[in-house]
Design an enzyme around this catalytic site. Sequence first.
Site, PDB file in Angstrom:
ATOM      1  N   LYS A 106       0.923  -1.318   0.111  1.00 18.09           N
ATOM      2  CA  LYS A 106      -0.037   0.017  -0.186  1.00 18.09           C
ATOM      3  C   LYS A 106       0.913   1.272  -0.044  1.00 18.09           C
ATOM      4  O   LYS A 106       0.489   2.329   0.598  1.00 18.09           O
ATOM      5  CB  LYS A 106      -0.735  -0.096   1.042  1.00 18.09           C
ATOM      6  CG  LYS A 106      -1.871  -1.319   1.392  1.00 18.09           C
ATOM      7  CD  LYS A 106      -2.606  -1.065   2.820  1.00 18.09           C
ATOM      8  CE  LYS A 106      -3.195  -2.285   3.021  1.00 18.09           C
ATOM      9  NZ  LYS A 106      -3.947  -2.397   4.283  1.00 18.09           N
ATOM     10  N   HIS A 155      25.755  -9.319   3.524  1.00 15.20           N
ATOM     11  CA  HIS A 155      25.049 -10.166   4.106  1.00 15.20           C
ATOM     12  C   HIS A 155      25.876 -10.801   5.351  1.00 15.20           C
ATOM     13  O   HIS A 155      26.548 -11.558   5.271  1.00 15.20           O
ATOM     14  CB  HIS A 155      24.814 -11.375   3.160  1.00 15.20           C
ATOM     15  CG  HIS A 155      24.025 -12.623   3.818  1.00 15.20           C
ATOM     16  ND1 HIS A 155      23.313 -12.512   5.117  1.00 15.20           N
ATOM     17  CD2 HIS A 155      23.418 -13.651   3.107  1.00 15.20           C
ATOM     18  CE1 HIS A 155      22.668 -13.554   5.429  1.00 15.20           C
ATOM     19  NE2 HIS A 155      22.592 -14.135   4.275  1.00 15.20           N
TER      20      HIS A 155
HETATM   21  C1  NCD Z   1      23.088 -16.588   0.404  1.00 16.15           C
HETATM   22  C2  NCD Z   1      22.128 -15.345   0.257  1.00 16.15           C
HETATM   23  O1  NCD Z   1      21.039 -15.318   0.189  1.00 16.15           O
HETATM   24  O2  NCD Z   1      22.870 -14.299  -0.350  1.00 16.15           O
HETATM   25  N1  NCD Z   1      22.277 -17.553   0.919  1.00 16.15           N
HETATM   26  C3  NCD Z   1      22.123 -17.445   2.425  1.00 16.15           C
HETATM   27  O3  NCD Z   1      21.665 -16.664   2.952  1.00 16.15           O
HETATM   28  N2  NCD Z   1      22.328 -18.836   2.940  1.00 16.15           N
HETATM   29  C4  NCD Z   1      23.523 -16.904  -0.963  1.00 16.15           C
HETATM   30  C5  NCD Z   1      22.577 -17.125  -2.113  1.00 16.15           C
HETATM   31  O4  NCD Z   1      21.510 -17.142  -2.093  1.00 16.15           O
HETATM   32  O5  NCD Z   1      23.384 -17.408  -3.210  1.00 16.15           O
END
Ligand code: NCD
Length: 328
Positions: A106, A155
């Site tokens: 939304k 990440h």
């Molecule tokens: C990774 C991601 O999401 O970046 N996976 C994960 O978190 N275990 C790697 C990937 O998706 O290739």
Amino acid sequence: MFPMKQTHILSAGQFEKKDLIALFKKADEMKVLVEKQRKGKAGLGKASGFGKSSSGFSKLLDGKVLATLFFEPSTRTRFSFETAFLRLGGKVVSGADMMTNSSIKKKETLYDTGRVLSELVDLIVMRHPEPFSVEKLASGSKVPVVNAGDGAHEHPTQALLDVYTIWSEAKGKLDGLTIGMIGDLKNGRVPHSQCTLLKNWDVNFVFVAPKALNMPWEVKDDLVASGREFYETENLDESIGVMDVICATRIQEERFSSPKEAAKYSGVYVIDAAAMKKAKKTSILLHPLPRVDEIALEVDVDGRAKYFDQVGNGLAIRMALMATVLGK
Ligand code: NCD
């Protein structure tokens, strides 16, 4: 040490070496706790320091609530965070499909989403396809927000569990190791965050990628600034033999303009039993998973394959991280 208590965890760059070692030691304790819980011996005794609970779960995060906000697919990462929180005695509310099922549909902003949810819960974990989106939500949140993957950017907790795995396998002796990273190093957020953590040790890097999918310059500049060396090649065959740690990753199909574009690179690097013959006997093979075709099934029985052990390490390090962020 940076004050992790009540702090957003957005980037691997926030961690110094001493923070990492403190977290790894705490994760070792969490592993023992999980093992006891899984054997049904929890309650854990006074020595564990984690508190007793009649349910067998720790009471460390009793009364705390975690919200997981996933705007992008996930299996391991979401279940890992949620299991980690539950094992420490907290409760979890889970948004597995936020892109289609939340008020973002939304046109609510990430800022407002963060502001609102922080009135409800004590900690937020978030994944989203856009770089820096987690920062946007965090800017509205009054409670800590943990980045579980923001597009092709970072990440940090996957890198924490990867480096924790290396640290455990190498018994803390990372200096002098050669770390190989293989695959889509341009779009893979995991290798970016791995480099940022690993530059805290005196390690060398070998990057194996097709030219178009090379490690970005921001990451390489950062390594150079930290005095680390890297070597780039497209050839896995000639480079696998020098690696102490082999970090495989998949081609990040969802970051390409079309599946056809990504398909140009499918199967470009496959680690099979023949490739592992060329690798050092003492090496270890990591992969954040999911794998597509980068590692042949026959490699799973090789003692050097650690990608399923990584999952357990991820649980432990996320328990350690979330407990620390919540001041425990
Ligand atoms: C990774 C991601 O999401 O970046 N996976 C994960 O978190 N275990 C790697 C990937 O998706 O290739």
